[in-house]
Write an enzyme that holds these catalytic residues in place. Structure first.
Site, PDB file in Angstrom:
ATOM      1  N   GLU A 137       0.800  -1.159  -0.089  1.00  0.00           N
ATOM      2  CA  GLU A 137      -0.033  -0.095  -0.030  1.00  0.00           C
ATOM      3  C   GLU A 137       0.935   1.269   0.089  1.00  0.00           C
ATOM      4  O   GLU A 137       0.471   2.267  -0.694  1.00  0.00           O
ATOM      5  CB  GLU A 137      -0.977  -0.085   1.218  1.00  0.00           C
ATOM      6  N   HIS A 140       1.978   2.007  -3.454  1.00  0.00           N
ATOM      7  CA  HIS A 140       0.772   2.707  -4.097  1.00  0.00           C
ATOM      8  C   HIS A 140       0.987   4.219  -3.984  1.00  0.00           C
ATOM      9  O   HIS A 140       0.643   5.094  -4.874  1.00  0.00           O
ATOM     10  CB  HIS A 140      -0.748   2.234  -3.641  1.00  0.00           C
TER      11      HIS A 140
HETATM   12  O1  K2U Z   1      -3.591  -2.504  -2.839  1.00  0.00           O
HETATM   13  C1  K2U Z   1      -4.375  -3.284  -3.242  1.00  0.00           C
HETATM   14  O2  K2U Z   1      -4.754  -3.650  -4.418  1.00  0.00           O
HETATM   15  C2  K2U Z   1      -4.877  -4.461  -2.054  1.00  0.00           C
HETATM   16  C3  K2U Z   1      -4.369  -5.838  -2.308  1.00  0.00           C
HETATM   17  C4  K2U Z   1      -3.719  -5.940  -1.090  1.00  0.00           C
HETATM   18  C5  K2U Z   1      -2.413  -7.077  -1.043  1.00  0.00           C
HETATM   19  C6  K2U Z   1      -1.155  -6.797  -0.578  1.00  0.00           C
HETATM   20  C7  K2U Z   1      -0.338  -7.647  -0.410  1.00  0.00           C
HETATM   21  C8  K2U Z   1      -0.650  -8.953  -0.928  1.00  0.00           C
HETATM   22  C9  K2U Z   1      -1.919  -9.256  -1.490  1.00  0.00           C
HETATM   23  C10 K2U Z   1      -2.682  -8.237  -1.516  1.00  0.00           C
HETATM   24  C11 K2U Z   1      -5.639  -6.429  -2.439  1.00  0.00           C
HETATM   25  O3  K2U Z   1      -6.079  -6.950  -1.234  1.00  0.00           O
HETATM   26  S1  K2U Z   1      -5.469  -7.832  -3.610  1.00  0.00           S
HETATM   27  C12 K2U Z   1      -6.423  -9.081  -3.175  1.00  0.00           C
HETATM   28  C13 K2U Z   1      -5.897 -10.031  -2.502  1.00  0.00           C
HETATM   29  C14 K2U Z   1      -5.997 -10.575  -1.222  1.00  0.00           C
HETATM   30  C15 K2U Z   1      -5.247 -11.287  -0.632  1.00  0.00           C
HETATM   31  C16 K2U Z   1      -4.258 -12.069  -1.179  1.00  0.00           C
HETATM   32  C17 K2U Z   1      -3.999 -11.656  -2.754  1.00  0.00           C
HETATM   33  C18 K2U Z   1      -4.788 -10.759  -3.332  1.00  0.00           C
HETATM   34 ZN    ZN Z   2      -2.544  -2.803  -4.888  1.00  0.00          ZN
END
Ligand code: K2U
Ligand code: ZN
Length: 174
Positions: A137, A140
């Site tokens: 994050e 981002h």
């Molecule tokens: O920033 C985003 O798009 C949120 C991501 C967060 C994330 C960070 C690190 C590792 C995986 C995800 C979303 O939640 S994507 C959905 C997701 C959730 C769990 C695992 C993989 C993907």
């Molecule tokens: Zn992301």
């Protein structure tokens, strides 16, 4: 309860630098609420304000498991102070790059300084999925995407695929 539309790759908004929050006021608290609603609806475990088009240094995270009580976290103006030498690898995804996943190596443990919704300056030492998600994050907020941590070949393939899909969507909209 306000669910906001997500910005999707290759929208150049995702590459913007997010600005620090000057005052934690009602608008910031409302934005954090909308971000949590949007994240839970997606569903995801994290969301940065830029992913709904707001270039402000605010992110929300909830790494609680399905069936567990929700544990929403809000980080304002987060800064990584220290990172461990020990790495960890996690298969990451991104709500702005739907249905694409790739392994990313990041420091396993970090110390982060941030401001909470009450305006308090705090420091936290985190590891595990929370550390991975926080780094994802915070990337981002600097216009960095998780695909920037994979090979150039794979990144260019993903960008080409999403650029083609965006063009097709645009054509259909006419
Ligand atoms: O920033 C985003 O798009 C949120 C991501 C967060 C994330 C960070 C690190 C590792 C995986 C995800 C979303 O939640 S994507 C959905 C997701 C959730 C769990 C695992 C993989 C993907
Ligand atoms: Zn992301």
């Amino acid at each position: 309860m306000t669910i906001k539309p997500l910005i999707i790759l290759p929208d150049p908004v995702l590459r913007q630098l997010s600005k620090p929050v000057e005052t934690v006021d009602a608008d910031v608290r409302r934005l954090a609420d909308d971000m949590l609603d949007t994240m839970y609806d997606a569903p995801g475990i994290g969301l940065a304000a830029i992913q709904i088009g707001i270039p402000r240094q605010i992110l929300v995270i909830d790494v609680s498991k399905d069936g567990e009580e929700k544990q929403p976290l809000v980080f304002i103006n987060p800064k990584v102070l220290t990172t461990s030498d020990e790495p960890s690898v996690y298969e990451e995804g991104c709500l702005s790059i739907p249905d694409y996943y790739a392994e990313v190596e990041r420091p396993a443990e970090i110390t982060v300084e941030y401001i909470d919704l009450e305006g308090k300056k705090l420091t936290a030492k985190v590891d595990g999925l929370l550390a991975t998600c926080l780094q994802h994050e915070i990337d981002h907020l600097n216009g960095v995407l998780f695909i920037d941590h994979i090979s150039k070949l794979k990144r260019e393939m993903v960008i080409r695929k999403f650029t083609k899909a965006a063009k097709t969507r645009g054509a259909k909209a006419i």
